[in-house]
Scaffold this motif. Structure first.
Motif, PDB file in Angstrom:
ATOM      1  N   LYS A 187       0.827  -1.215   0.000  1.00  0.00           N
ATOM      2  CA  LYS A 187       0.000   0.000   0.000  1.00  0.00           C
ATOM      3  C   LYS A 187       0.858   1.261   0.000  1.00  0.00           C
ATOM      4  O   LYS A 187       0.539   2.252  -0.651  1.00  0.00           O
ATOM      5  CB  LYS A 187      -0.924   0.006   1.231  1.00  0.00           C
ATOM      6  CG  LYS A 187      -2.063  -1.003   1.133  1.00  0.00           C
ATOM      7  CD  LYS A 187      -2.880  -1.036   2.413  1.00  0.00           C
ATOM      8  CE  LYS A 187      -3.938  -2.135   2.331  1.00  0.00           C
ATOM      9  NZ  LYS A 187      -4.638  -2.309   3.629  1.00  0.00           N
ATOM     10  N   ILE A 188       1.960   1.224   0.751  1.00  0.00           N
ATOM     11  CA  ILE A 188       2.857   2.390   0.812  1.00  0.00           C
ATOM     12  C   ILE A 188       3.447   2.678  -0.569  1.00  0.00           C
ATOM     13  O   ILE A 188       3.494   3.826  -1.021  1.00  0.00           O
ATOM     14  CB  ILE A 188       3.995   2.149   1.839  1.00  0.00           C
ATOM     15  CG1 ILE A 188       3.445   2.177   3.261  1.00  0.00           C
ATOM     16  CG2 ILE A 188       5.089   3.201   1.686  1.00  0.00           C
ATOM     17  CD1 ILE A 188       4.452   1.733   4.321  1.00  0.00           C
ATOM     18  N   ILE A 189       3.888   1.633  -1.261  1.00  0.00           N
ATOM     19  CA  ILE A 189       4.516   1.827  -2.570  1.00  0.00           C
ATOM     20  C   ILE A 189       3.501   2.318  -3.606  1.00  0.00           C
ATOM     21  O   ILE A 189       3.792   3.197  -4.417  1.00  0.00           O
ATOM     22  CB  ILE A 189       5.198   0.523  -3.051  1.00  0.00           C
ATOM     23  CG1 ILE A 189       6.431   0.262  -2.192  1.00  0.00           C
ATOM     24  CG2 ILE A 189       5.596   0.622  -4.526  1.00  0.00           C
ATOM     25  CD1 ILE A 189       7.132  -1.037  -2.488  1.00  0.00           C
ATOM     26  N   ILE A 190       2.301   1.748  -3.567  1.00  0.00           N
ATOM     27  CA  ILE A 190       1.276   2.186  -4.532  1.00  0.00           C
ATOM     28  C   ILE A 190       0.842   3.618  -4.235  1.00  0.00           C
ATOM     29  O   ILE A 190       0.710   4.441  -5.140  1.00  0.00           O
ATOM     30  CB  ILE A 190       0.075   1.216  -4.518  1.00  0.00           C
ATOM     31  CG1 ILE A 190       0.528  -0.144  -5.076  1.00  0.00           C
ATOM     32  CG2 ILE A 190      -1.087   1.784  -5.326  1.00  0.00           C
ATOM     33  CD1 ILE A 190      -0.491  -1.243  -4.945  1.00  0.00           C
ATOM     34  N   GLY A 191       0.657   3.929  -2.962  1.00  0.00           N
ATOM     35  CA  GLY A 191       0.295   5.292  -2.568  1.00  0.00           C
ATOM     36  C   GLY A 191      -1.167   5.625  -2.808  1.00  0.00           C
ATOM     37  O   GLY A 191      -1.938   4.827  -3.351  1.00  0.00           O
ATOM     38  N   GLU A 192      -1.541   6.813  -2.374  1.00  0.00           N
ATOM     39  CA  GLU A 192      -2.924   7.284  -2.520  1.00  0.00           C
ATOM     40  C   GLU A 192      -3.281   7.372  -4.000  1.00  0.00           C
ATOM     41  O   GLU A 192      -2.637   8.068  -4.775  1.00  0.00           O
ATOM     42  CB  GLU A 192      -3.057   8.671  -1.869  1.00  0.00           C
ATOM     43  CG  GLU A 192      -4.479   9.182  -1.762  1.00  0.00           C
ATOM     44  CD  GLU A 192      -5.279   8.511  -0.662  1.00  0.00           C
ATOM     45  OE1 GLU A 192      -6.505   8.456  -0.785  1.00  0.00           O
ATOM     46  OE2 GLU A 192      -4.655   8.044   0.325  1.00  0.00           O
TER      47      GLU A 192
ATOM     48  N   GLU B 154      -0.599   7.266  -6.801  1.00  0.00           N
ATOM     49  CA  GLU B 154       0.300   8.388  -7.113  1.00  0.00           C
ATOM     50  C   GLU B 154       1.767   8.053  -6.854  1.00  0.00           C
ATOM     51  O   GLU B 154       2.650   8.470  -7.597  1.00  0.00           O
ATOM     52  CB  GLU B 154      -0.107   9.635  -6.298  1.00  0.00           C
ATOM     53  CG  GLU B 154      -1.376  10.316  -6.795  1.00  0.00           C
ATOM     54  CD  GLU B 154      -1.257  10.774  -8.244  1.00  0.00           C
ATOM     55  OE1 GLU B 154      -0.257  11.436  -8.583  1.00  0.00           O
ATOM     56  OE2 GLU B 154      -2.162  10.462  -9.040  1.00  0.00           O
ATOM     57  N   ARG B 155       2.036   7.280  -5.786  1.00  0.00           N
ATOM     58  CA  ARG B 155       3.429   7.008  -5.438  1.00  0.00           C
ATOM     59  C   ARG B 155       4.101   6.131  -6.494  1.00  0.00           C
ATOM     60  O   ARG B 155       5.191   6.422  -6.952  1.00  0.00           O
ATOM     61  CB  ARG B 155       3.496   6.325  -4.065  1.00  0.00           C
ATOM     62  CG  ARG B 155       4.906   5.961  -3.630  1.00  0.00           C
ATOM     63  CD  ARG B 155       5.751   7.173  -3.333  1.00  0.00           C
ATOM     64  NE  ARG B 155       5.321   7.831  -2.112  1.00  0.00           N
ATOM     65  CZ  ARG B 155       5.852   8.933  -1.627  1.00  0.00           C
ATOM     66  NH1 ARG B 155       6.846   9.510  -2.279  1.00  0.00           N
ATOM     67  NH2 ARG B 155       5.406   9.486  -0.522  1.00  0.00           N
ATOM     68  N   ILE B 156       3.438   5.051  -6.888  1.00  0.00           N
ATOM     69  CA  ILE B 156       4.053   4.152  -7.868  1.00  0.00           C
ATOM     70  C   ILE B 156       4.168   4.842  -9.233  1.00  0.00           C
ATOM     71  O   ILE B 156       5.107   4.581  -9.996  1.00  0.00           O
ATOM     72  CB  ILE B 156       3.273   2.811  -7.978  1.00  0.00           C
ATOM     73  CG1 ILE B 156       4.161   1.777  -8.684  1.00  0.00           C
ATOM     74  CG2 ILE B 156       1.932   2.985  -8.669  1.00  0.00           C
ATOM     75  CD1 ILE B 156       3.637   0.354  -8.573  1.00  0.00           C
ATOM     76  N   LYS B 157       3.250   5.746  -9.514  1.00  0.00           N
ATOM     77  CA  LYS B 157       3.325   6.510 -10.768  1.00  0.00           C
ATOM     78  C   LYS B 157       4.587   7.377 -10.776  1.00  0.00           C
ATOM     79  O   LYS B 157       5.322   7.437 -11.780  1.00  0.00           O
ATOM     80  CB  LYS B 157       2.077   7.382 -10.914  1.00  0.00           C
ATOM     81  CG  LYS B 157       2.019   8.174 -12.209  1.00  0.00           C
ATOM     82  CD  LYS B 157       0.742   9.003 -12.268  1.00  0.00           C
ATOM     83  CE  LYS B 157       0.709   9.883 -13.512  1.00  0.00           C
ATOM     84  NZ  LYS B 157      -0.491  10.747 -13.527  1.00  0.00           N
ATOM     85  N   LEU B 158       4.866   8.037  -9.649  1.00  0.00           N
ATOM     86  CA  LEU B 158       6.047   8.897  -9.541  1.00  0.00           C
ATOM     87  C   LEU B 158       7.341   8.068  -9.595  1.00  0.00           C
ATOM     88  O   LEU B 158       8.310   8.464 -10.247  1.00  0.00           O
ATOM     89  CB  LEU B 158       5.991   9.691  -8.228  1.00  0.00           C
ATOM     90  CG  LEU B 158       7.042  10.781  -8.029  1.00  0.00           C
ATOM     91  CD1 LEU B 158       6.995  11.803  -9.151  1.00  0.00           C
ATOM     92  CD2 LEU B 158       6.840  11.474  -6.672  1.00  0.00           C
ATOM     93  N   ILE B 159       7.344   6.909  -8.921  1.00  0.00           N
ATOM     94  CA  ILE B 159       8.501   6.012  -8.971  1.00  0.00           C
ATOM     95  C   ILE B 159       8.788   5.621 -10.423  1.00  0.00           C
ATOM     96  O   ILE B 159       9.929   5.656 -10.888  1.00  0.00           O
ATOM     97  CB  ILE B 159       8.246   4.748  -8.114  1.00  0.00           C
ATOM     98  CG1 ILE B 159       8.275   5.106  -6.629  1.00  0.00           C
ATOM     99  CG2 ILE B 159       9.277   3.652  -8.414  1.00  0.00           C
ATOM    100  CD1 ILE B 159       7.700   4.033  -5.711  1.00  0.00           C
TER     101      ILE B 159
END
Length: 304
Positions: free
Chosen positions: A248-253, A256-261
Motif C-alpha cells: 500500500k505504501i509503494i502504490i500510494g494514494e 500516485e506514489r508508484i506513478k512517480l517512482i
C-alpha cells in the motif's frame, strides 16, 4: 604524481575493489569515475546489494571497478548475510583496494572493514571522502596522520565524490598501481551487468529514495519483460515486498506514489539505454523472501 610517457603507453588492466561501510559514498564515487550512472545511490545505508563491475578505459589503462555492498555489523536475515559475504568475496583476486572512509569519522563498521582488508597483499588506497565539508584543516591533518599510522603502507587521497574533487588524482594513483596487462574488455564496454539488471536496480533506487524512512529493506525488483519494439523499449518490472502494508505504501494514494517512482525510473532508463522507454510496474507480496535462502537465489542473489 603524474605518469611518465612510458607509463602512459604501458597497457595496464586490473580489478579495483571499492570497499567501505554502508552509505560512505562508494557508489557515488564509481558513478563519477565512470562518467555515468550505473551504481544506484540513496541516503539509506545498504542500498548496494550486489557486486557490480564498472569498466573505465582511458588510453592504455583499463580499470575494472567493483562496487560492493557496505560491510555492516549484524546479520539478522539471509539478505544481510548475503550482502556481507558478497562484499567479502570482492576482495578475492583484486589488484588494488580502495577503502572509502568519511572525513573525521571512524566507526565500528569502519573497523570491521579494516579487519577484512588489513591482510591484503595488493596496494591499498584510503579515499577520505567528503573533505569539502571540513573547515578545520588542522583537525583533518591530525585525522589523516592517524589513518597513516593505522595503515602505514596505504596511499591516502582526500576526495569529494559528490563534488568530484581530486577524483582525477585518485584515478591516476589507481592507474599507476594496476599491473601491466592486456585489456580484458572492449574499450566501449562499461559494465559486466545486463541491461535487465540495471533496469531493476534503477526502479529499486527510486523506491528507496522516496520511501527510505517508511520502508524497511525487504523490497526487491524483478524485471519480467525487457523487449525492444521499434523505437520503444518495453520493460515490465515486478516490485516484491513482504507485507500488504508495504504494498500500500509503494502504490500510494490513488496510485500516485508508484506513478512517480515509474516516472523517475523511466527518465534514468532513457538516458542509460538511449531509447524511448515504456515502463510498467506491479507490486506483489511475497512473505519472508529476504530471510529465505531459496527465494534469494531465485531472485538472483547468488554467491559468485
Amino acid at each position: 604524481m603524474a605518469m611518465t610517457e612510458t607509463e602512459q603507453q604501458t597497457s595496464r588492466c586490473g580489478y579495483v575493489a571499492v570497499v567501505g561501510r554502508p552509505n560512505v559514498g562508494k557508489s557515488t564515487l564509481i558513478n563519477h569515475i565512470l562518467g555515468q550512472k550505473l551504481a544506484i545511490t540513496s541516503r539509506k545505508p545498504q542500498t548496494t546489494r550486489h557486486n557490480m563491475l564498472g569498466i573505465k578505459t582511458e588510453g592504455a589503462v583499463q580499470a575494472l571497478y567493483i562496487d560492493t555492498p557496505g560491510m555492516h555489523l549484524g546479520a539478522e536475515t539471509a539478505l544481510n548475510r548475503y550482502m556481507n559475504r558478497t562484499a567479502g568475496q570482492a576482495l578475492r583476486d583484486i589488484d588494488v583496494c580502495v577503502f572509502v572512509v568519511d572525513r573525521m569519522r571512524w566507526t565500528e563498521e569502519d573497523e570491521l572493514v579494516y579487519e577484512r582488508i588489513k591482510t591484503l597483499t595488493c596496494p591499498l588506497i584510503i579515499a577520505v571522502n567528503k573533505t569539502d565539508r571540513l573547515e578545520d584543516k588542522k583537525q583533518m591533518l591530525a585525522h589523516l596522520q592517524w589513518l597513516n599510522d593505522k595503515m602505514p603502507h596505504a596511499e591516502i587521497v582526500p576526495i569529494s565524490a559528490l563534488h568530484t574533487q581530486n577524483i582525477d588524482t585518485l584515478e591516476r594513483v589507481i592507474g599507476q598501481m594496476l599491473p601491466e596487462n592486456e585489456h580484458f574488455y572492449p574499450e566501449d564496454q562499461i559494465t559486466d551487468r545486463s541491461s535487465r539488471f540495471l533496469a531493476a536496480e534503477l526502479v529499486r533506487e527510486k523506491i528507496m529514495r522516496q520511501l527510505g524512512a517508511e520502508l524497511p529493506y525487504q523490497i526487491t525488483v524483478e524485471v519480467e519483460e525487457f523487449k525492444q519494439q521499434g523505437r520503444i523499449l518495453h520493460i515490465h518490472a515486478l516490485i516484491l515486498v513482504e507485507r500488504d502494508g508495504q504494498k500500500k505504501i509503494i502504490i500510494g494514494e490513488k496510485g500516485e506514489r508508484i506513478k512517480l517512482i515509474g516516472q523517475e525510473a523511466r527518465k534514468d532508463m532513457e538516458v542509460l539505454f538511449d531509447t524511448k522507454i515504456m515502463l510498467n510496474l506491479w507490486v506483489k507480496v511475497k512473505k519472508g523472501w529476504s530471510d529465505d535462502e531459496r527465494a534469494l537465489r531465485s531472485l538472483g542473489y547468488q554467491d559468485s
